[in-house]
Scaffold this active site. Structure first.
Site, mmCIF file in Angstrom:
data_model
loop_
_atom_site.group_PDB
_atom_site.id
_atom_site.type_symbol
_atom_site.label_atom_id
_atom_site.label_comp_id
_atom_site.label_asym_id
_atom_site.label_seq_id
_atom_site.Cartn_x
_atom_site.Cartn_y
_atom_site.Cartn_z
ATOM 1 N N GLN A 72 0.825 -1.203 0.000
ATOM 2 C CA GLN A 72 0.000 0.000 0.000
ATOM 3 C C GLN A 72 0.861 1.256 0.000
ATOM 4 O OE1 GLN A 72 -2.152 1.791 3.449
ATOM 5 N NE2 GLN A 72 -3.967 1.156 2.336
ATOM 6 N N CYS A 102 -6.802 6.661 5.470
ATOM 7 C CA CYS A 102 -6.135 6.919 6.748
ATOM 8 C C CYS A 102 -6.644 8.225 7.359
ATOM 9 C CB CYS A 102 -4.622 6.979 6.558
ATOM 10 S SG CYS A 102 -3.789 7.245 8.136
ATOM 11 N N LYS A 141 -8.156 1.623 -1.056
ATOM 12 C CA LYS A 141 -8.841 1.420 0.229
ATOM 13 C C LYS A 141 -9.348 2.771 0.710
ATOM 14 C CE LYS A 141 -8.153 -0.635 4.785
ATOM 15 N NZ LYS A 141 -7.823 0.477 5.683
ATOM 16 N N ARG A 227 -7.792 -5.267 13.279
ATOM 17 C CA ARG A 227 -7.534 -5.452 14.706
ATOM 18 C C ARG A 227 -7.952 -6.822 15.220
ATOM 19 N NH1 ARG A 227 -10.705 -0.238 16.178
ATOM 20 N NH2 ARG A 227 -11.830 -1.082 14.390
HETATM 21 C C1 FMN Z 1 -2.740 0.380 14.246
HETATM 22 C C2 FMN Z 1 -3.459 0.575 12.947
HETATM 23 C C3 FMN Z 1 -2.758 0.946 11.815
HETATM 24 C C4 FMN Z 1 -3.427 1.122 10.594
HETATM 25 N N1 FMN Z 1 -2.698 1.437 9.489
HETATM 26 C C5 FMN Z 1 -3.322 1.510 8.285
HETATM 27 C C6 FMN Z 1 -2.569 1.688 7.079
HETATM 28 O O1 FMN Z 1 -1.345 1.766 7.090
HETATM 29 N N2 FMN Z 1 -3.274 1.775 5.924
HETATM 30 C C7 FMN Z 1 -4.639 1.672 5.871
HETATM 31 O O2 FMN Z 1 -5.227 1.745 4.796
HETATM 32 N N3 FMN Z 1 -5.359 1.465 6.985
HETATM 33 C C8 FMN Z 1 -4.734 1.372 8.175
HETATM 34 N N4 FMN Z 1 -5.461 1.095 9.288
HETATM 35 C C9 FMN Z 1 -6.898 0.831 9.167
HETATM 36 C C10 FMN Z 1 -7.158 -0.674 9.006
HETATM 37 O O3 FMN Z 1 -6.599 -1.171 7.815
HETATM 38 C C11 FMN Z 1 -8.671 -0.972 9.032
HETATM 39 O O4 FMN Z 1 -9.279 -0.288 7.968
HETATM 40 C C12 FMN Z 1 -9.342 -0.539 10.326
HETATM 41 O O5 FMN Z 1 -8.573 -0.912 11.453
HETATM 42 C C13 FMN Z 1 -10.737 -1.151 10.450
HETATM 43 O O6 FMN Z 1 -10.686 -2.549 10.400
HETATM 44 P P1 FMN Z 1 -10.712 -3.478 11.723
HETATM 45 O O7 FMN Z 1 -11.916 -3.058 12.512
HETATM 46 O O8 FMN Z 1 -10.782 -4.878 11.198
HETATM 47 O O9 FMN Z 1 -9.449 -3.188 12.482
HETATM 48 C C14 FMN Z 1 -4.824 0.949 10.514
HETATM 49 C C15 FMN Z 1 -5.522 0.589 11.658
HETATM 50 C C16 FMN Z 1 -4.874 0.396 12.868
HETATM 51 C C17 FMN Z 1 -5.667 -0.016 14.073
#
Ligand code: FMN
Length: 328
Positions: A72, A102, A141, A227
């Protein structure tokens, strides 16, 4: 249930989310081995990539997992994003994913990440430039929109499709929500109905039933798990198995978790070296220990240990005691 992204056919439609500071090569390697259909790297700053910043290059590598792997990129300049995409494709990325979701202030201040959802023209230019720059499929995304007043994921997905993007993933929250409230699965469905390319649903999938629910409620083609995989690199694979067969396989017991964790710790120390690796390893160890008796106290002790040897000894000690308590 399989998933096809341009010419790439995945074994299953469960994807490990890109997570800065979490989805590094050691974690992706494990998730893939346990059956995730695809993993996505942490976001890679396009400018730093183009300047061949060593830490950034390490984040996008090693691309030595079995099967397809997505890298990404994040940024706001079409030409720089195109260059970064090309560099990653040359280094072996089989898919380039563009970050338009993000919410972090640092990224938004740079007009990147979710800020691109507010500027559909620029977002379109970036997507077109990246698609033109590489031969591999490009995915995007995004979130539902900037805030309640601007829910434009369906429109942006349409722009993505017209720009040649092969798949979009939607996290069912707005930027304004950050990680608060609950992901809205029905609204992800609006994106699914707006385009013909595959749509992946994302947000709050922490159990097998939630994996089923997000697909049923959104009609999406696959699910992305972030997560919910903390300390559970096997979870995306278990979700894939459940979605394919309806069977709920057990998660590993304490001994099984320890075996995976020890391997994970070694891999992190190898990948980062001891001084950078220990703090990252401590974070993952803390997640793996959740739910075991005495884990809260263990975690606070763990955070005070600076050497790999101390961390390993304390970890083995804690696991032995916790397993004894479970068996008693
Ligand atoms: C610690 C952390 C780092 C993340 N870093 C990114 C990232 O680098 N790029 C991105 O598109 N989303 C990032 N996200 C978002 C996740 O990819 C995801 O969209 C979001 O956590 C919701 O999904 P979940 O409920 O399954 O965690 C991050 C989320 C967390 C918690």
């Amino acid at each position: 249930m399989t998933l096809t992204i341009g010419p790439i056919r995945l074994d299953n439609p469960v994807i490990l989310a890109p997570m800065a500071g979490v989805s590094d090569a050691p974690f992706r390697r494990l998730a893939r081995r346990f059956g995730a259909g695809l993993t996505v790297s942490e976001m890679i700053a396009s400018k730093a990539m183009v300047r061949a910043h060593a830490k950034t290059l390490r984040m996008s590598s090693p691309l030595d997992l079995e099967g397809p792997q997505a890298v990404q990129i994040v940024g706001c300049e079409a030409d720089v994003m195109a260059d970064a995409a090309r560099m990653n494709a040359d280094r072996g990325a089989s898919i380039i994913d563009i970050n338009m979701g993000c919410p972090a202030k640092k990224i938004i201040r740079g007009e990147a990440g979710a800020a691109l959802m507010k500027d559909e023209l620029l977002a379109g230019r970036i997507m077109e430039a990246v698609v033109r720059a590489v031969d591999v499929p490009v995915t995007v995304k995004m979130r539902l929109g900037w805030d309640e007043g601007c829910i434009n994921a369906p429109r942006l997905a349409k722009i993505a499709e017209e720009s040649g993007v092969a798949m979009v993933t939607v996290h069912g929250r707005t930027r304004a929500q950050f990680y608060g409230g609950q992901a809205d699965y029905a609204r992800i469905g609006e994106v699914k109905r707006a385009v013909a390319i595959p749509v992946i649903a994302n947000g709050d999938v922490t159990s097998l039933d939630k994996a089923r629910e997000i697909l049923d409620r959104s009609g999406a083609d696959g699910v992305m798990i972030g997560r919910g995989a903390y300390g559970r690199p096997w979870f995306p694979g278990l979700a894939a198995h459940f979605l394919a067969t309806g069977e709920k396989k057990e998660e590993p017991d304490a001994a099984g978790r320890l075996a995976v964790l020890l391997e994970h710790v070694d891999d992190m120390l190898d990948h980062y070296g001891e001084s950078a690796g220990v703090p990252i390893a401590r974070k993952h160890i803390a997640w793996y220990s959740k739910g075991l008796p005495g884990s809260a106290e263990f975690r606070s002790q763990l955070m005070r240990l600076g050497e790999a040897k101390q961390v390993r000894e304390r970890l083995l000690d804690f696991w032995r005691q916790a397993s004894d308590r479970l068996a008693a």
